[in-house]
Design a protein around this motif. Sequence first.
Motif, PDB file in Angstrom:
ATOM      1  N   VAL A  96       0.764  -1.181  -0.044  1.00  0.00           N
ATOM      2  CA  VAL A  96      -0.042   0.007   0.102  1.00  0.00           C
ATOM      3  C   VAL A  96       1.125   1.273  -0.148  1.00  0.00           C
ATOM      4  CG1 VAL A  96      -1.821   1.269   1.195  1.00  0.00           C
ATOM      5  CG2 VAL A  96      -1.884  -1.325   1.243  1.00  0.00           C
ATOM      6  N   MET A  97       0.821   1.954  -0.699  1.00  0.00           N
ATOM      7  CA  MET A  97       1.505   3.367  -1.025  1.00  0.00           C
ATOM      8  C   MET A  97       0.859   4.468  -0.722  1.00  0.00           C
ATOM      9  SD  MET A  97       3.860   4.074  -4.329  1.00  0.00           S
ATOM     10  CE  MET A  97       5.462   5.207  -4.110  1.00  0.00           C
ATOM     11  N   TYR A  98       1.471   5.592  -0.072  1.00  0.00           N
ATOM     12  CA  TYR A  98       0.658   6.685   0.297  1.00  0.00           C
ATOM     13  C   TYR A  98       1.609   7.869   0.521  1.00  0.00           C
ATOM     14  CZ  TYR A  98      -2.135  10.111   2.638  1.00  0.00           C
ATOM     15  OH  TYR A  98      -2.925  11.286   2.684  1.00  0.00           O
ATOM     16  N   ALA A  99       1.320   9.050  -0.350  1.00  0.00           N
ATOM     17  CA  ALA A  99       2.177  10.112  -0.567  1.00  0.00           C
ATOM     18  C   ALA A  99       3.811   9.783  -0.473  1.00  0.00           C
ATOM     19  CB  ALA A  99       2.193  10.942   0.538  1.00  0.00           C
ATOM     20  N   GLY A 100       4.103   8.791  -1.542  1.00  0.00           N
ATOM     21  CA  GLY A 100       5.280   8.511  -2.153  1.00  0.00           C
ATOM     22  C   GLY A 100       6.078   7.521  -1.145  1.00  0.00           C
ATOM     23  N   GLN A 101       5.405   7.040  -0.147  1.00  0.00           N
ATOM     24  CA  GLN A 101       5.875   5.888   0.829  1.00  0.00           C
ATOM     25  C   GLN A 101       4.906   4.556   0.775  1.00  0.00           C
ATOM     26  OE1 GLN A 101       6.730   7.507   4.535  1.00  0.00           O
ATOM     27  NE2 GLN A 101       8.735   8.068   4.092  1.00  0.00           N
ATOM     28  N   ILE A 102       5.996   3.528   0.924  1.00  0.00           N
ATOM     29  CA  ILE A 102       5.139   2.359   1.122  1.00  0.00           C
ATOM     30  C   ILE A 102       4.766   2.464   2.701  1.00  0.00           C
ATOM     31  CG2 ILE A 102       5.238  -0.195   1.407  1.00  0.00           C
ATOM     32  CD1 ILE A 102       5.159   0.810  -1.753  1.00  0.00           C
ATOM     33  N   VAL A 103       3.445   2.131   3.011  1.00  0.00           N
ATOM     34  CA  VAL A 103       2.966   2.056   4.439  1.00  0.00           C
ATOM     35  C   VAL A 103       2.781   0.861   4.925  1.00  0.00           C
ATOM     36  CG1 VAL A 103       2.320   4.499   4.497  1.00  0.00           C
ATOM     37  CG2 VAL A 103       0.817   2.617   3.963  1.00  0.00           C
ATOM     38  N   GLU A 104       2.646  -0.240   3.922  1.00  0.00           N
ATOM     39  CA  GLU A 104       2.456  -1.586   4.490  1.00  0.00           C
ATOM     40  C   GLU A 104       2.517  -2.680   3.201  1.00  0.00           C
ATOM     41  OE1 GLU A 104      -1.662  -4.298   6.229  1.00  0.00           O
ATOM     42  OE2 GLU A 104      -1.847  -2.074   5.753  1.00  0.00           O
ATOM     43  N   THR A 105       3.104  -3.622   3.827  1.00  0.00           N
ATOM     44  CA  THR A 105       3.292  -4.950   2.910  1.00  0.00           C
ATOM     45  C   THR A 105       2.567  -5.919   3.449  1.00  0.00           C
ATOM     46  OG1 THR A 105       5.417  -5.492   3.453  1.00  0.00           O
ATOM     47  CG2 THR A 105       5.262  -4.020   1.534  1.00  0.00           C
ATOM     48  N   ALA A 106       1.957  -7.084   2.763  1.00  0.00           N
ATOM     49  CA  ALA A 106       1.287  -8.326   3.217  1.00  0.00           C
ATOM     50  C   ALA A 106       1.022  -9.154   2.167  1.00  0.00           C
ATOM     51  CB  ALA A 106       0.150  -7.816   3.930  1.00  0.00           C
ATOM     52  N   THR A 107       0.522 -10.281   2.392  1.00  0.00           N
ATOM     53  CA  THR A 107       0.087 -11.158   1.482  1.00  0.00           C
ATOM     54  C   THR A 107      -1.480 -10.738   1.253  1.00  0.00           C
ATOM     55  OG1 THR A 107      -0.652 -12.717   3.231  1.00  0.00           O
ATOM     56  CG2 THR A 107       1.368 -13.039   2.243  1.00  0.00           C
ATOM     57  N   VAL A 108      -1.917 -10.985   0.055  1.00  0.00           N
ATOM     58  CA  VAL A 108      -3.366 -10.417  -0.157  1.00  0.00           C
ATOM     59  C   VAL A 108      -4.281 -11.112   0.914  1.00  0.00           C
ATOM     60  CG1 VAL A 108      -5.286 -10.891  -1.592  1.00  0.00           C
ATOM     61  CG2 VAL A 108      -3.065 -10.297  -2.566  1.00  0.00           C
ATOM     62  N   SER A 109      -4.017 -12.139   1.520  1.00  0.00           N
ATOM     63  CA  SER A 109      -5.003 -12.841   2.178  1.00  0.00           C
ATOM     64  C   SER A 109      -4.988 -12.084   3.655  1.00  0.00           C
ATOM     65  CB  SER A 109      -4.736 -14.469   2.547  1.00  0.00           C
ATOM     66  OG  SER A 109      -3.519 -14.539   2.856  1.00  0.00           O
ATOM     67  N   GLU A 110      -3.668 -11.932   4.004  1.00  0.00           N
ATOM     68  CA  GLU A 110      -3.357 -11.180   5.303  1.00  0.00           C
ATOM     69  C   GLU A 110      -3.873  -9.876   5.313  1.00  0.00           C
ATOM     70  OE1 GLU A 110       1.085 -12.750   6.626  1.00  0.00           O
ATOM     71  OE2 GLU A 110       0.579 -11.389   5.324  1.00  0.00           O
ATOM     72  N   PHE A 111      -3.890  -9.089   4.169  1.00  0.00           N
ATOM     73  CA  PHE A 111      -4.239  -7.753   4.115  1.00  0.00           C
ATOM     74  C   PHE A 111      -6.018  -7.686   4.161  1.00  0.00           C
ATOM     75  CE2 PHE A 111      -6.078  -4.146   1.568  1.00  0.00           C
ATOM     76  CZ  PHE A 111      -5.413  -3.144   2.295  1.00  0.00           C
ATOM     77  N   PHE A 112      -6.743  -8.610   3.435  1.00  0.00           N
ATOM     78  CA  PHE A 112      -7.914  -8.569   3.467  1.00  0.00           C
ATOM     79  C   PHE A 112      -8.731  -8.972   4.529  1.00  0.00           C
ATOM     80  CE2 PHE A 112      -7.009  -7.559  -1.178  1.00  0.00           C
ATOM     81  CZ  PHE A 112      -7.979  -6.622  -1.255  1.00  0.00           C
ATOM     82  N   ALA A 113      -8.048  -9.998   5.368  1.00  0.00           N
ATOM     83  CA  ALA A 113      -8.395 -10.563   6.723  1.00  0.00           C
ATOM     84  C   ALA A 113      -8.142  -9.426   7.774  1.00  0.00           C
ATOM     85  CB  ALA A 113      -7.656 -11.753   7.028  1.00  0.00           C
ATOM     86  N   GLY A 114      -7.354  -8.128   7.614  1.00  0.00           N
ATOM     87  CA  GLY A 114      -7.331  -7.284   8.472  1.00  0.00           C
ATOM     88  C   GLY A 114      -5.939  -6.293   8.371  1.00  0.00           C
ATOM     89  N   PRO A 115      -6.416  -5.184   7.450  1.00  0.00           N
ATOM     90  CA  PRO A 115      -5.118  -4.344   7.241  1.00  0.00           C
ATOM     91  C   PRO A 115      -4.487  -3.721   8.380  1.00  0.00           C
ATOM     92  CG  PRO A 115      -7.153  -3.459   5.897  1.00  0.00           C
ATOM     93  CD  PRO A 115      -7.519  -4.693   6.882  1.00  0.00           C
ATOM     94  N   ALA A 116      -3.248  -3.644   8.472  1.00  0.00           N
ATOM     95  CA  ALA A 116      -2.475  -3.108   9.534  1.00  0.00           C
ATOM     96  C   ALA A 116      -2.490  -1.713   9.677  1.00  0.00           C
ATOM     97  CB  ALA A 116      -0.860  -3.817   9.575  1.00  0.00           C
ATOM     98  N   HIS A 117      -2.680  -1.000   8.692  1.00  0.00           N
ATOM     99  CA  HIS A 117      -2.125   0.528   8.489  1.00  0.00           C
ATOM    100  C   HIS A 117      -3.698   1.072   8.540  1.00  0.00           C
ATOM    101  CE1 HIS A 117      -1.137   4.425   7.440  1.00  0.00           C
ATOM    102  NE2 HIS A 117       0.047   4.364   7.840  1.00  0.00           N
ATOM    103  N   PRO A 118      -4.093   2.138   9.089  1.00  0.00           N
ATOM    104  CA  PRO A 118      -5.162   3.001   9.190  1.00  0.00           C
ATOM    105  C   PRO A 118      -5.717   3.220   7.963  1.00  0.00           C
ATOM    106  CG  PRO A 118      -3.884   3.688  10.979  1.00  0.00           C
ATOM    107  CD  PRO A 118      -3.026   3.008  10.280  1.00  0.00           C
ATOM    108  N   TYR A 119      -4.851   3.742   6.848  1.00  0.00           N
ATOM    109  CA  TYR A 119      -5.179   4.178   5.630  1.00  0.00           C
ATOM    110  C   TYR A 119      -5.602   2.796   4.721  1.00  0.00           C
ATOM    111  CZ  TYR A 119      -4.127   5.461   0.565  1.00  0.00           C
ATOM    112  OH  TYR A 119      -4.580   5.672  -0.477  1.00  0.00           O
TER     113      TYR A 119
END
Length: 674
Positions: free
Chosen positions: A228-251
Motif C-alpha cells: 500500500v503506497m501513500y504520499a510517495g511511501q510504502i506504508v504496508e506490505t502483506a500477502t493478499v489474504s493477510e491484508f483483506f483479513a485485516g489491514p495493519a495500517h489505518p489507511y
Amino acid sequence: MTEPLLQVEGLITELGETARPLRVVDGLDLTIRSGETFALLGESGCGKSMAALSLMRLLPPGGRILSGRVRLGGTDLLHLTEAEMRSVRGGRMAMIFQEPQTSLNPVLSVGVQIAEALHVHGEGSDGRNRRRVVELLRAVGIPDPEQRADEYPHQLSGGMKQRVMIAMALAGDPGLLIADEPTTALDVTIQAQVLSLLGDLRRETGMAVLLITHDLGVVAETADRLAVMYAGQIVETATVSEFFAGPAHPYGRMLMESLPSAEKRRGRLATIPGRVPPLDRVFSGCRFADRCASVMPLCRERIPEWIGLGAGRGVRCHLWSEGEASHPGPARNAAEPESGASERPSGSVGEIGSPLLKAVDLKVHFPIQRGLFRRVVGHVRAVDGVSLDLSLGRTLALVGESGCGKTTVGKAILQLIAPTSGQVLYLGRNLAGLGHRAMRPYRKDLQIVFQDPYASMNPRMLVGDVVGEGLQALGIEWTRAVRERRVADLLELVGMDPESARRYPHEFSGGQRQRICIARALAVEPRIIVCDEPTSALDVSVQAQILNLLKDLQSRLGLAYLFITHNISVVSYLAHEVAVMYLGRVVERGGVEEILTDPRHPYTRALLSAVPVVDPEKRRVVIRLEGDMPSPSNPPRGCHFHPRCPEATSRCSEGYPPEVRLGASRYVSCLHLD
C-alpha cells in the motif's frame, strides 16, 4: 528461498525544480519474485505510476532519480547507460500503460507496431517476424490474428487494444511485466478477460507481474502479495489474504471501509477526509496524520519507522510501536445510519415512488453516409427500442458494456440527442420531437452530470460562474448578487467551501470537480438527474464521498437518478431498480436485489460473474464471453446476444425474444428462462 527477480532499495525520485522539488517516490523498497503477481495499491497522487516509470527509467522531463538501487536479476538498472537500458526495456522488463489508445501509433497497423518491438530485440527476418506477430496476437486471445495484424488501432475495441499492448510487451519475452492500471477503463467482462490472460501468461512463462491499481477487487482476485503506497511511501506490505483479513495500517482499513456494497445500503460509506498531501514539503510526522481516524500526538511529532510484523509483512505506523494498541481503531463514518433518510423531500410532487418520466420504445439510429453526395447506406442502431420508468426519490441504474447505448439513452431522454422514434413522457407530456424553444421550460427539471467533470466545464470560467450559469441562462435569477448567494449555498450543500467560487476548475481534484458539476446540476432545482459514470475515474475514497452526497441529496430533495455505470458494487449500494442493456436493447430489468441475487438472462449472469469482489465467499465462477460485442450497425439476427451466449440454441437466431414478465416489475427477454 530463490533469489528475487526484482529488488528495489531506498529508491528516491523527484520531479520539478531542484529549489522546491516534488519527491514523488521517497525511499521505496520492493521485492518481487519470479512467477508472482505483486500489487501496488493506493489513491491517485500517491506515486504508484512514478514508481513504475522510475523502474523503467522513463521519467518525464524534469524527473530524476536521486538515490537507491534497482536490481533486476542481479543487474543494477540505475548504473546502466541509456543504450544498455534500451535492451532491458521490452526485453527483460516490459510495461503496459493505462490508456492503450494514447500508447499506440494511430498511423501504423498493430502488426507493424508489434514487429517493431520484435525488430528492436533482434527476432529475425521480416517473414519470421510476421509469423511471430500472428503467434503473439493468437496468444493474447485476439480472434482471426492474420487479419487483425493489418488493422489500425481505431478499428479495434478497447479490450483488443489492451491485448495488443500486452502482445507488444510480450514480444521480448520479459521476466517482469509492469501493468499500470491495465483494466481501469474496461468493462467488467473485458476486464475479466485481460486479467485471466495475464494470469495464464504468468503461469505458462513464469513471468512476474507488478500490478498497479486502486481497485481492491482486482487485487483480491489476482495478486499474491501487495504493498500500500501513500504520499510517495510504502506504508504496508502483506500477502493478499493477510491484508483483506485485516489491514495493519489505518489507511488500508479506511480504503476497505470505503468500498460500496449491498450490506451498506442503509448506511453511509466511510470516507477519508482531505486529500493526499502535496509532495513538495518536508514531512516532520506521519504523512497520513491529517486524515487518520486513529491519530495521536506522536503521529504529528515523529516520522514513523518501518516495523516488521514477520513473514514478509510490515507497516509504517506508530500504532504498532512503543506498546501502543496492536491494531488500528475503527474507521471514521463507518456504516453509520443514513442521516435524513426519513425526511420528506422538499419541493417534490407526489409521494416517493410516484412516476416522473417514462421512456416508451425509445430508438436512436444514426445514419451511415458514404460517397460524394453523402448517401445514407445504413444506420447505427445505438438505441433500438428501450422502455424505462423513473420515479420520484428513486434510482434506476443502467448497466452494460461500453458501446451498448447507455449514454445515448440518457442523452435522448434529456433531448440532447433527437430520438428517431418512441416517446419520452415527462409528467404526461411527450418531450420527443420538441424544438429547442419548446423544450426550454423543461430544462430546469432535467439535468445531467457527465463522466468527465473537467471536460464538461469551461476552463476559463470561475467555478462560481460555472455553477450559476444555468440560473441566468434559464432566466431563473438575473441578479448577480442573488446568484452569488445561491452559488455559495450550493457549494456548501455539496461539501465545498463557498470561497471555491473564486477559483478555476483546474485548481481542484477530480472528486472536487465532480462535486462542482453536481452543484451546477442542482442549481436549477431539477427533479431528474442523469448521472453518466460519475465515479468511474475516481479513487474508492473519493467515490465514497460522491455516493454519500448523491444519497443525501436524494433523501433531502426527492431527486430521481438515472445512474449510468458498469460498476456493479456502486449499483448494489445506490440503486433501487436495475436495467441491463446489450447492443441497444434492455435484456433484463427489475429490483436491484432480485437482479443481483437471481439474474435470469445469460448476459446478466455473465456480467455479474465477471465482477471482481473482495470476499472470496461471494465470488462466482466467471462465465467467459467469447469475442466482442457485435456492431450496432449490423446486429445479429434474432437475439443480439446469441453469438456470444453459452446457452444459445438454433431458436435464438430465428427472432428477437419477446419481453417476459416474471413479477410486478421484473422483465427478461430470453427464450430459455426455464
